[in-house]
Motif scaffolding. Structure first.
Motif, PDB file in Angstrom:
ATOM      1  N   HIS A   1       0.807  -1.219   0.000  1.00 55.93           N
ATOM      2  CA  HIS A   1       0.000   0.000   0.000  1.00 55.93           C
ATOM      3  C   HIS A   1       0.844   1.275   0.000  1.00 55.93           C
ATOM      4  O   HIS A   1       0.292   2.372   0.011  1.00 55.93           O
ATOM      5  N   CYS A   2       2.152   1.135   0.000  1.00 53.92           N
ATOM      6  CA  CYS A   2       3.037   2.307   0.048  1.00 53.92           C
ATOM      7  C   CYS A   2       3.213   2.895  -1.348  1.00 53.92           C
ATOM      8  O   CYS A   2       3.668   2.210  -2.267  1.00 53.92           O
ATOM      9  N   VAL A   3       2.884   4.163  -1.512  1.00 53.58           N
ATOM     10  CA  VAL A   3       2.985   4.787  -2.833  1.00 53.58           C
ATOM     11  C   VAL A   3       4.433   4.912  -3.288  1.00 53.58           C
ATOM     12  O   VAL A   3       4.709   4.979  -4.498  1.00 53.58           O
ATOM     13  N   VAL A   4       5.373   4.947  -2.349  1.00 54.54           N
ATOM     14  CA  VAL A   4       6.788   5.036  -2.712  1.00 54.54           C
ATOM     15  C   VAL A   4       7.314   3.665  -3.141  1.00 54.54           C
ATOM     16  O   VAL A   4       7.922   3.524  -4.206  1.00 54.54           O
ATOM     17  N   TYR A   5       7.063   2.638  -2.321  1.00 47.95           N
ATOM     18  CA  TYR A   5       7.518   1.287  -2.685  1.00 47.95           C
ATOM     19  C   TYR A   5       6.970   0.883  -4.047  1.00 47.95           C
ATOM     20  O   TYR A   5       7.672   0.276  -4.859  1.00 47.95           O
ATOM     21  N   ARG A   6       5.724   1.206  -4.313  1.00 49.26           N
ATOM     22  CA  ARG A   6       5.100   0.789  -5.573  1.00 49.26           C
ATOM     23  C   ARG A   6       5.703   1.480  -6.786  1.00 49.26           C
ATOM     24  O   ARG A   6       5.507   1.043  -7.925  1.00 49.26           O
ATOM     25  N   LYS A   7       6.472   2.534  -6.564  1.00 45.93           N
ATOM     26  CA  LYS A   7       7.148   3.213  -7.669  1.00 45.93           C
ATOM     27  C   LYS A   7       8.597   2.749  -7.855  1.00 45.93           C
ATOM     28  O   LYS A   7       9.101   2.726  -8.974  1.00 45.93           O
ATOM     29  N   ILE A   8       9.275   2.389  -6.739  1.00 41.34           N
ATOM     30  CA  ILE A   8      10.709   2.108  -6.842  1.00 41.34           C
ATOM     31  C   ILE A   8      11.077   0.679  -6.472  1.00 41.34           C
ATOM     32  O   ILE A   8      12.216   0.251  -6.709  1.00 41.34           O
TER      33      ILE A   8
ATOM     34  N   GLY B   1      10.454  -0.813   1.888  1.00 39.34           N
ATOM     35  CA  GLY B   1       9.184  -0.169   2.197  1.00 39.34           C
ATOM     36  C   GLY B   1       9.176   0.521   3.541  1.00 39.34           C
ATOM     37  O   GLY B   1      10.222   0.754   4.156  1.00 39.34           O
ATOM     38  N   PRO B   2       7.986   0.858   4.050  1.00 38.04           N
ATOM     39  CA  PRO B   2       7.882   1.562   5.336  1.00 38.04           C
ATOM     40  C   PRO B   2       8.534   0.805   6.485  1.00 38.04           C
ATOM     41  O   PRO B   2       9.221   1.395   7.317  1.00 38.04           O
ATOM     42  N   MET B   3       8.340  -0.510   6.540  1.00 41.04           N
ATOM     43  CA  MET B   3       8.943  -1.283   7.629  1.00 41.04           C
ATOM     44  C   MET B   3      10.464  -1.238   7.537  1.00 41.04           C
ATOM     45  O   MET B   3      11.164  -1.134   8.557  1.00 41.04           O
ATOM     46  N   GLY B   4      10.989  -1.283   6.320  1.00 41.20           N
ATOM     47  CA  GLY B   4      12.433  -1.204   6.137  1.00 41.20           C
ATOM     48  C   GLY B   4      12.987   0.155   6.510  1.00 41.20           C
ATOM     49  O   GLY B   4      14.074   0.262   7.088  1.00 41.20           O
TER      50      GLY B   4
ATOM     51  N   LEU C   1      16.174   6.891   4.123  1.00 37.95           N
ATOM     52  CA  LEU C   1      15.017   6.004   4.072  1.00 37.95           C
ATOM     53  C   LEU C   1      13.806   6.578   4.808  1.00 37.95           C
ATOM     54  O   LEU C   1      12.697   6.574   4.257  1.00 37.95           O
ATOM     55  N   PRO C   2      13.947   7.083   6.050  1.00 37.40           N
ATOM     56  CA  PRO C   2      12.777   7.696   6.690  1.00 37.40           C
ATOM     57  C   PRO C   2      12.243   8.905   5.933  1.00 37.40           C
ATOM     58  O   PRO C   2      11.053   9.221   6.029  1.00 37.40           O
ATOM     59  N   HIS C   3      13.127   9.568   5.177  1.00 38.58           N
ATOM     60  CA  HIS C   3      12.674  10.718   4.393  1.00 38.58           C
ATOM     61  C   HIS C   3      11.921  10.287   3.136  1.00 38.58           C
ATOM     62  O   HIS C   3      11.198  11.098   2.542  1.00 38.58           O
ATOM     63  N   ALA C   4      12.076   9.019   2.734  1.00 37.39           N
ATOM     64  CA  ALA C   4      11.397   8.522   1.526  1.00 37.39           C
ATOM     65  C   ALA C   4       9.994   8.074   1.886  1.00 37.39           C
ATOM     66  O   ALA C   4       9.618   6.914   1.720  1.00 37.39           O
ATOM     67  N   CYS C   5       9.193   8.985   2.381  1.00 36.80           N
ATOM     68  CA  CYS C   5       7.845   8.656   2.834  1.00 36.80           C
ATOM     69  C   CYS C   5       6.979   9.896   2.701  1.00 36.80           C
ATOM     70  O   CYS C   5       7.411  11.005   3.044  1.00 36.80           O
ATOM     71  N   THR C   6       5.772   9.717   2.213  1.00 38.73           N
ATOM     72  CA  THR C   6       4.852  10.850   2.089  1.00 38.73           C
ATOM     73  C   THR C   6       4.088  11.111   3.381  1.00 38.73           C
ATOM     74  O   THR C   6       3.383  12.113   3.487  1.00 38.73           O
ATOM     75  N   LEU C   7       4.204  10.180   4.355  1.00 37.59           N
ATOM     76  CA  LEU C   7       3.491  10.275   5.629  1.00 37.59           C
ATOM     77  C   LEU C   7       1.976  10.329   5.425  1.00 37.59           C
ATOM     78  O   LEU C   7       1.263  10.972   6.190  1.00 37.59           O
ATOM     79  N   ASN C   8       1.498   9.619   4.392  1.00 37.14           N
ATOM     80  CA  ASN C   8       0.045   9.607   4.157  1.00 37.14           C
ATOM     81  C   ASN C   8      -0.700   8.686   5.126  1.00 37.14           C
ATOM     82  O   ASN C   8      -1.925   8.726   5.210  1.00 37.14           O
TER      83      ASN C   8
END
Length: 467
Positions: free
Chosen positions: A319-326, A337-340, A356-363
């Motif tokens: 469900h992570c919009v970042v993981y699904r792109k990269i 992903g978020p857990m990583g 890595l923590p910065h690679a998140c939209t915090l949605n």
């Protein structure tokens, strides 16, 4: 975090330009999201079960020493041998030592993210022990010389067409297969001899049950049972956070794990292993070893105990919009992903992995779908704040944040800045989109930016357009 393939930003930039990767990720994560949504919709008590699951894990963590000691006591009574490992080096050394005592030349391995975390594949290779991955997706990436890109579907980055070519190149039948069933049959034929010829089988564990000393594995392919049962020696590698008090607790967690991971009610195989083969048993290993691994878990108990609730379902990735792109490889660590992004700073240190923590939209979608209600966005914000406090951010970023704080804390200045910026942004737009922005290439390098509305959100609120 820097690897042989460059920094996180380098890897993410490369992944964004990979159209095949995008196709593979859309197929895998899209299917997973649809199935999970259907499974949750069909379970009216899902929210209550989710709260109960979080409570089960929190209870075990609150009594960590008691349940680990109880597990050890009962596992030893069943005939198992227990090995404690403080870190990845000790864990790998324990596994290699067991393999050498068994005079093993080949070890089959059922999918285990802990094994990836501690670097077990490399350790086996350095020890001269042939490793055979038995999970179908792990078999695929082993042939490709890659690491997992997803914790449930390690080959999520590979398309069916990729797999067909790999099998033609590496399998003994050398056929260019197009149907999934035929490719599965080819893999089964390729692995069958190793299932029954390996001296050692290595698995992970989804749960460690304190009241019985048993370990639980949850799989769909049956490869775990063929990895753990025919070899003379079975080695389990498990993080100590896998502990639960009772079998009932393990089964309650299983119901949520499976629905969150694959959208099924149950997996094909849910197996409890308790000690080696006994007199009268028709099958099973002669030796049963359990390597209990800390590797940062004790530190996490102090710094971020919520993360120890994780049951490794992979829903946050899907469900992570970042993981699904990269995809997963861009993250650079064992867990993507978020857990990583939350775990890697614990394992590798914050400074090299602070991107890595910065690679998140915090949605917040990762928290919303987590079956044990881990507040991942909060944990990632905490890592960002800690990185800032410890001075890991660049001077330019620190100055930019200071300027933003100044503007955002003064309403009149904030509104004046918006009044100046929005018309400039709208003039750069075409057909509702902005193709490029000065000084911020990261925003538009691989996507278009929507043209701002004519009125700001605040202005719309004040005029009553937003209610």
């Amino acid at each position: 975090m820097t690897t042989a393939l460059g920094t996180f930003k380098d890897r993410a930039r490369k992944a964004l330009g990979d159209k095949t990767l995008k196709t593979a990720l859309d197929r895998t994560t899209g299917n997973a999201r649809v199935k999970r949504a259907a499974a949750v919709a069909a379970w009216p008590d899902f929210d209550r079960a989710r709260a109960a699951a979080a409570a089960i894990k929190d209870h075990a963590l609150a009594h960590f020493p008691h349940y680990l000691e109880q597990f050890e006591r009962n596992a030893l009574a069943s005939g198992a041998k227990i090995h404690w490992a403080r870190d990845a080096k000790e864990a790998c050394a324990a596994v290699i030592d067991i393999c050498r005592q068994a005079k093993a030349k080949t070890a089959t391995r059922s999918k285990s993210m802990l094994g990836e975390e501690i670097g077990l594949p490399d350790a086996l290779a350095e020890a001269g022990i042939r490793r055979v991955e038995t999970d179908l997706a792990e078999h695929i990436i082993q042939l490709a010389g890659e690491t997992p890109s997803h914790i449930i579907w390690p080959a999520a980055h590979r398309t069916r067409e990729d797999v067909s070519k790999l099998f033609q190149q590496h399998h003994r039948d050398h056929l260019l297969l197009t149907e999934v069933e035929a490719m599965v049959a080819s893999a089964r034929h390729e692995l069958r001899d190793d299932f029954f010829g390996a001296e050692v089988g290595i698995s992970g564990a989804n749960f460690l049950v304190a009241e019985t000393g048993a370990i639980c594995t949850i799989t769909n392919e049956g490869n775990a049972e063929l990895t753990t049962t025919p070899p003379r020696v079975h080695i389990v590698t498990a993080g100590i956070e896998k502990i639960v008090a009772t079998t009932e607790h393990a089964l309650q967690l299983t119901r949520l794990l499976v629905r969150s991971a694959t959208g099924a009610d149950l997996t094909q195989y849910t197996t409890f292993h308790c000690g080696p083969k006994r007199a009268g048993d028709r099958d099973g290993p002669e030796e049963f070893h359990i390597v209990l691994v800390d590797h940062g878990r004790t530190q996490m108990l102090e710094e971020m105990p919520d993360m120890l609730r994780c049951v490794r379902c992979g829903a946050c990735l899907n469900h992570c919009v970042v993981y699904r792109k990269i995809g997963g490889h861009a993250y650079g660590g064992a867990y993507p992903g978020p857990m990583g992004a939350a775990l890697t700073p614990i394992f590798d240190g914050l400074e090299p992995s602070r991107d890595l923590p910065h690679a998140c939209t915090l949605n917040g979608m990762c928290k919303q779908v987590c079956p044990v209600d881990i507040p991942l966005p909060t944990l990632l914000r905490d890592w960002r704040a800690k990185s800032f406090r410890q001075g890991f951010e660049s001077p330019a970023l620190r100055r930019g944040l200071a300027l933003w704080a100044l503007v955002a804390s003064k309403p009149r200045l904030y509104r004046a800045a918006l009044a100046l910026a929005l018309p400039l942004l709208r003039r750069r737009g075409k057909d509702g989109w902005i193709a490029a922005l000065p000084f911020t290439p990261g925003w538009t390098q691989s996507r278009d930016f929507p043209t701002p509305a004519k009125k700001t959100f605040l202005a719309q609120i004040e005029s009553g357009e937003q209610a």
